[in-house]
Design an enzyme around this catalytic site. Structure first.
Site, mmCIF file in Angstrom:
data_model
loop_
_atom_site.group_PDB
_atom_site.id
_atom_site.type_symbol
_atom_site.label_atom_id
_atom_site.label_comp_id
_atom_site.label_asym_id
_atom_site.label_seq_id
_atom_site.Cartn_x
_atom_site.Cartn_y
_atom_site.Cartn_z
ATOM 1 N N LYS A 175 10.394 -15.557 -11.123
ATOM 2 C CA LYS A 175 9.626 -14.577 -11.520
ATOM 3 C C LYS A 175 8.592 -15.124 -12.463
ATOM 4 C CE LYS A 175 9.829 -10.592 -14.519
ATOM 5 N NZ LYS A 175 10.696 -9.863 -15.530
ATOM 6 N N ASN A 192 0.848 -1.109 -0.004
ATOM 7 C CA ASN A 192 0.069 -0.187 -0.004
ATOM 8 C C ASN A 192 0.847 1.248 -0.166
ATOM 9 O OD1 ASN A 192 0.454 0.926 2.780
ATOM 10 N ND2 ASN A 192 -0.251 -1.375 2.985
#
Ligand code: PMT
Length: 399
Positions: free
Chosen positions: A287, A208
């Site tokens: 990834k 956030n």
């Protein structure tokens, strides 16, 4: 601490670090102080008096007899000073102050000072280690002067060791701390700040916008008020506040572990951190490649532990637990619900989503709700100021 209407006497003596006193003066002025500089003749060999006069907007006192408008200028300066800072302080001034010698403007003025004094020694490391200098510093400390230890490092004379004048921002920070009322002395304060970061794969995450500014401001204010502060912080780009034990974490799990292990013995717990409520169920070891997925990819999330709820369930009657609530709507209703559900003593509710409050901003606007039903609206202000109002309110509640 508000330096407005405060008279600060800045003593500058003849060391190579005298140039740092110029920046110190600038910081004091920026904070609103009225600064009077008293310098020695040796200091003048390193920095000109005009620099101090222009920046302080006051006449510099250098000569007791030729510089003074009245015969008691030095007494007026001493009497009116709310605090005194001597930086850099040479071995010579330290010796003279320790012996009560008054043979120039600075030493004579100092004999009449009754306000708090901070001395910042700065010299060659062998001089600093010299038993006579150390003995004089001990005398000054016993007399109630605050001594700021010098930094270690490469000195002007190329030797390496203790004796370097700390950076001006650090001196200013400790000078300010010296003047703040120690109403949190003997209190252990545990704070969480910043965001948590939950890995999706080694390069991506769920998080956030928390910058850590609100939590760091509270930690800094609490330390200056004498608290013993431990802060568990998610990844932010802020420097840890001076004097605060800072524990870096990344995820909610890590934050929970650190907060719970530091809980015993803490008197006040303030959870400012914006914790990710959910985390990816199964973070990938490598990834995630675009070619392995079509146009859509679904990431399954699982609930994170509610740290403050765990603390609320464990806390003793003596421990005071404060939460923050970041809301986009129904501020009061949601905040009151959180007090109950998480067993909090107080919650600071802020509406997030505007550029001047909540996440990332330097300012914030909160409403405090207490378990006893009382509330307090705090208008928009700097997070550093708000931190002190929050602490005032906590102190009032815990008596
Ligand atoms: O860091 P800044 O950029 O300065 O921004 C400050 C801030 C907006 C982050 C701060 O003022 C703030 O509101 N912090 C709380 C953010 C938040 O997570 O609110 P919440 O309503 O989701 O959570 C309520 C309380 O539960 C908070 O004290 C939170 O730390 C705690 N919580 C939440 C979830 C969880 N899993 N564990 C928790 O402990």
């Amino acid at each position: 601490m508000n330096f407005k209407n405060k008279n600060i006497l800045l003593g500058v003596t003849g060391g190579i670090a005298a140039y740092k006193a110029v920046e110190l003066l600038r910081l004091l002025k920026k904070a609103g102080a009225n600064v009077n500089v008293v310098m020695t003749h040796s200091a003048k060999k390193f920095v000109g008096r005009t620099t101090f006069e222009v920046l302080s907007e006051n006449k510099v006192l250098l000569d007791l007899f030729s510089d003074t408008e009245s015969s008691v200028t030095h007494i007026d300066l001493a009497t009116n000073a709310h605090a005194v800072l001597i930086a850099p302080a040479t071995a010579n001034i330290i010796a003279k102050l320790a012996q009560g010698i008054a043979d120039d403007a600075l030493t004579t003025t100092m004999l009449a000072v009754t306000s708090p004094v901070m001395i910042c020694p700065s010299m060659n490391s062998d001089m600093y280690a010299n038993i006579r200098v150390q003995r004089n510093l001990d005398i000054l400390e016993e007399d109630g002067f605050n001594i700021l230890d010098p930094d270690s490092g490469v000195l002007a004379c190329k030797s390496v060791g203790a004796g370097r004048l700390p950076d001006p921002w650090f001196i200013f920070d400790r000078f300010e701390a010296m003047l703040v009322k120690k109403d949190l002395k003997n209190k252990k304060i545990l704070i969480s700040a910043g965001p948590t970061v939950e890995a999706i794969d080694p390069v991506r995450f769920v998080s956030n916008h928390s910058s850590g500014k609100m939590g760091y401001a509270i930690a800094q204010a609490a330390e200056k008020r004498g608290g013993q502060v431990t802060m568990v912080s998610g990844p932010v780009s802020l420097d840890p506040p001076v004097g605060v034990e800072c524990i870096d974490v990344v995820s909610c799990e890590e934050m929970a572990q650190q907060m719970l292990s530091h809980l015993p013995g803490s008197d006040i717990i303030i959870k400012v951190a914006a914790v990710a409520d959910y985390k990816p169920v199964d973070p990938a070891d490598n990834k995630i490649k675009k070619k392995d997925h079509g146009k859509n990819i679904a990431i399954s999330l699982i609930e994170n532990p509610d740290i403050i709820k765990l603390i609320g369930a464990k806390k003793t009657k003596e421990q005071f637990l404060v939460g923050f609530a970041a809301e986009t709507n129904d501020l009061e209703k949601n905040a009151l619900l959180k007090i109950k559900k998480k067993n909090l003593d107080m919650i600071a509710a802020n509406l997030v989503g505007s550029s001047d409050s909540g996440f990332k901003a330097d300012t914030n606007k909160v409403k405090l709700f207490s378990r006893d039903g009382s509330s307090l609206d705090i208008p928009l202000m700097e997070k550093s100021k708000l931190a002190n109002i929050l602490l005032d309110h906590i102190i009032e509640k815990i008596g």
